[in-house]
Design an enzyme around this catalytic site. Structure first.
Site, PDB file in Angstrom:
ATOM      1  N   LEU A 164       3.574   0.464   2.575  1.00 56.54           N
ATOM      2  CA  LEU A 164       3.284  -0.360   1.509  1.00 56.54           C
ATOM      3  C   LEU A 164       4.350  -0.885   0.600  1.00 56.54           C
ATOM      4  O   LEU A 164       4.397  -2.309   0.463  1.00 56.54           O
ATOM      5  CB  LEU A 164       2.314   0.257   0.701  1.00 56.54           C
ATOM      6  CG  LEU A 164       1.707  -0.656  -0.316  1.00 56.54           C
ATOM      7  CD1 LEU A 164       0.811  -1.820   0.227  1.00 56.54           C
ATOM      8  CD2 LEU A 164       0.519   0.166  -1.199  1.00 56.54           C
ATOM      9  N   TYR A 165       5.055  -0.139   0.241  1.00 62.21           N
ATOM     10  CA  TYR A 165       6.441  -0.549  -0.350  1.00 62.21           C
ATOM     11  C   TYR A 165       7.390  -1.834   0.351  1.00 62.21           C
ATOM     12  O   TYR A 165       7.448  -2.865  -0.357  1.00 62.21           O
ATOM     13  CB  TYR A 165       7.495   0.768  -0.682  1.00 62.21           C
ATOM     14  CG  TYR A 165       8.881   0.101  -0.917  1.00 62.21           C
ATOM     15  CD1 TYR A 165       8.836  -0.453  -2.303  1.00 62.21           C
ATOM     16  CD2 TYR A 165       9.952   0.036  -0.267  1.00 62.21           C
ATOM     17  CE1 TYR A 165      10.067  -0.510  -2.975  1.00 62.21           C
ATOM     18  CE2 TYR A 165      11.071  -0.365  -1.003  1.00 62.21           C
ATOM     19  CZ  TYR A 165      11.224  -0.577  -2.208  1.00 62.21           C
ATOM     20  OH  TYR A 165      12.506  -0.939  -2.592  1.00 62.21           O
ATOM     21  N   ALA A 166       7.217  -1.671   1.516  1.00 65.02           N
ATOM     22  CA  ALA A 166       8.014  -2.672   2.376  1.00 65.02           C
ATOM     23  C   ALA A 166       7.240  -3.904   2.241  1.00 65.02           C
ATOM     24  O   ALA A 166       7.870  -5.236   2.191  1.00 65.02           O
ATOM     25  CB  ALA A 166       8.381  -2.641   3.806  1.00 65.02           C
ATOM     26  N   THR A 181       5.284  -4.731   0.006  1.00 61.86           N
ATOM     27  CA  THR A 181       5.137  -5.467  -1.295  1.00 61.86           C
ATOM     28  C   THR A 181       6.182  -6.365  -1.401  1.00 61.86           C
ATOM     29  O   THR A 181       6.342  -7.582  -2.000  1.00 61.86           O
ATOM     30  CB  THR A 181       4.828  -4.578  -2.471  1.00 61.86           C
ATOM     31  OG1 THR A 181       6.168  -3.496  -2.462  1.00 61.86           O
ATOM     32  CG2 THR A 181       3.513  -3.576  -2.329  1.00 61.86           C
ATOM     33  N   LYS A 182       7.378  -5.698  -0.914  1.00 64.42           N
ATOM     34  CA  LYS A 182       8.574  -6.517  -1.151  1.00 64.42           C
ATOM     35  C   LYS A 182       8.888  -7.675  -0.079  1.00 64.42           C
ATOM     36  O   LYS A 182       9.299  -8.877  -0.623  1.00 64.42           O
ATOM     37  CB  LYS A 182       9.704  -5.736  -0.921  1.00 64.42           C
ATOM     38  CG  LYS A 182      10.240  -4.599  -1.943  1.00 64.42           C
ATOM     39  CD  LYS A 182      10.511  -5.189  -3.176  1.00 64.42           C
ATOM     40  CE  LYS A 182      10.993  -4.333  -4.260  1.00 64.42           C
ATOM     41  NZ  LYS A 182      11.326  -5.011  -5.348  1.00 64.42           N
TER      42      LYS A 182
END
Length: 323
Positions: free
Chosen positions: A153-155, A157-158
């Site tokens: 999910l981090y990727a 969002t970026k």
């Protein structure tokens, strides 16, 4: 030049603010000082910045629209923005996904909205990540590669930040550059990063876990080289403000994680107790940055191999640990 640095008490933000101040710029810092990791480390970074002339600080969350609007209104003469505030950490996005959308997506939108209303803004540089390359296997990663297979999910969002930035540049002529950071490390680093947590465990006689026997490969990039690339990019806005830039910023040198552990052992003078585990689904097998684009634009040329950077980190780590 007056520059807004979001995430100023964070690892990269702190070093970037120091470098801007050292060259004579004034810096307006924003940070929420959240407790994702030890707040004392953030406060210590911030204390160093507060001692420098030309630095002002606002304790605020970038996703707080009203707070950011107040900061922007009080600093209408901002010429640059370096937007680094974010909820970091690939694995933590499995634990608290909501914080990633709030900080990374809403926070980025709030900063974009503030930026487009600053009449004198020359350039906004923001943090993306090598994680956007996801399941890509062709090395090195190039900016033109497809990035529609995130594994965290981090990727995701970026990548959303990159897409929002494209829309804002197209619609409002906002000069934007996104930097895809590759495994940044060094003094004053983040305790959740592997090199930092491994150093702590080795000193405490605790075991460390290496995924796939430490054969995962990373493009480890020393913080001083990263800051050089950030400032070089900030100083060179896109010629066409309706077309945003995306640049890799890495060391262009791939090392296995087990080599990083060996260097930690040498610098600490202690052996690690190593356990092996399968690679988690949120981790990729390798990262490797093509840096032709940023080199051509800024002359970026990393000067710090892992064999020099890890001992420098350890020297700081031991000093910090003894405080």
């Amino acid at each position: 030049m007056k520059v807004l640095v979001t995430g100023a008490a964070g690892f990269i933000g702190f070093h970037t603010a120091e470098a801007l101040l050292a060259r004579g710029d004034s810096v307006v810092g924003i940070d929420s000082l959240n407790d994702y990791y030890d707040v004392r480390l953030k406060q210590a970074r911030l204390a160093r910045l507060r001692d420098r002339p030309g630095f002002t600080f606002h304790h605020a969350d970038v996703s707080d629209r009203e707070a950011v609007e107040r900061v922007a209104a009080a600093n209408a003469d901002l010429a640059g923005i370096v937007h680094l505030a974010a909820q970091a950490g690939v694995r933590h996005s499995l634990v608290d996904p909501y914080s990633y959308v709030q900080s990374n997506v809403m926070g980025h939108l709030v900063i974009l909205e503030a930026a487009r209303r600053l009449g004198g803004l020359r350039h906004m540089v923001y943090a993306s990540t090598s994680s956007v390359y996801g399941l890509n296997t062709e090395m090195p990663f190039r900016e033109a590669d497809r990035v529609d297979t995130p594994v965290s999910l981090y990727a995701a969002t970026k990548r959303a930040d990159e897409l929002m930035s494209h829309a804002y540049a197209h619609l409002f002529g906002l000069p934007l550059t996104g930097l895809r950071f590759f495994t940044v490390y060094g003094p004053w680093g983040r305790p959740d990063m592997a090199y930092f947590s491994f150093a702590k465990a080795i000193m405490e006689g605790q075991p460390i876990t290496l995924y796939d026997g430490g054969r995962l490969r990373r493009d480890f990039t020393y913080i001083d080289d990263i800051v050089t690339g950030i400032l070089g990019s900030l100083d060179r806005p896109p010629e066409d403000v309706n077309v945003p830039r995306l640049l890799n910023i890495g060391n262009h040198q791939v090392e296995e994680v087990r080599e990083m552990v060996r260097l930690l052992e040498d610098a600490l003078g202690r052996k690690a107790e190593i356990r092996s585990a399968p690679r988690p689904a949120v981790d990729v097998e390798a990262t490797f940055a093509s840096i032709d684009a940023i080199a051509g634009l800024t002359g970026f040329a990393p000067k710090t191999p892992l064999s020099l950077g890890i001992p420098r980190f350890v020297a700081w780590f031991l000093e910090w640990r003894n405080r």
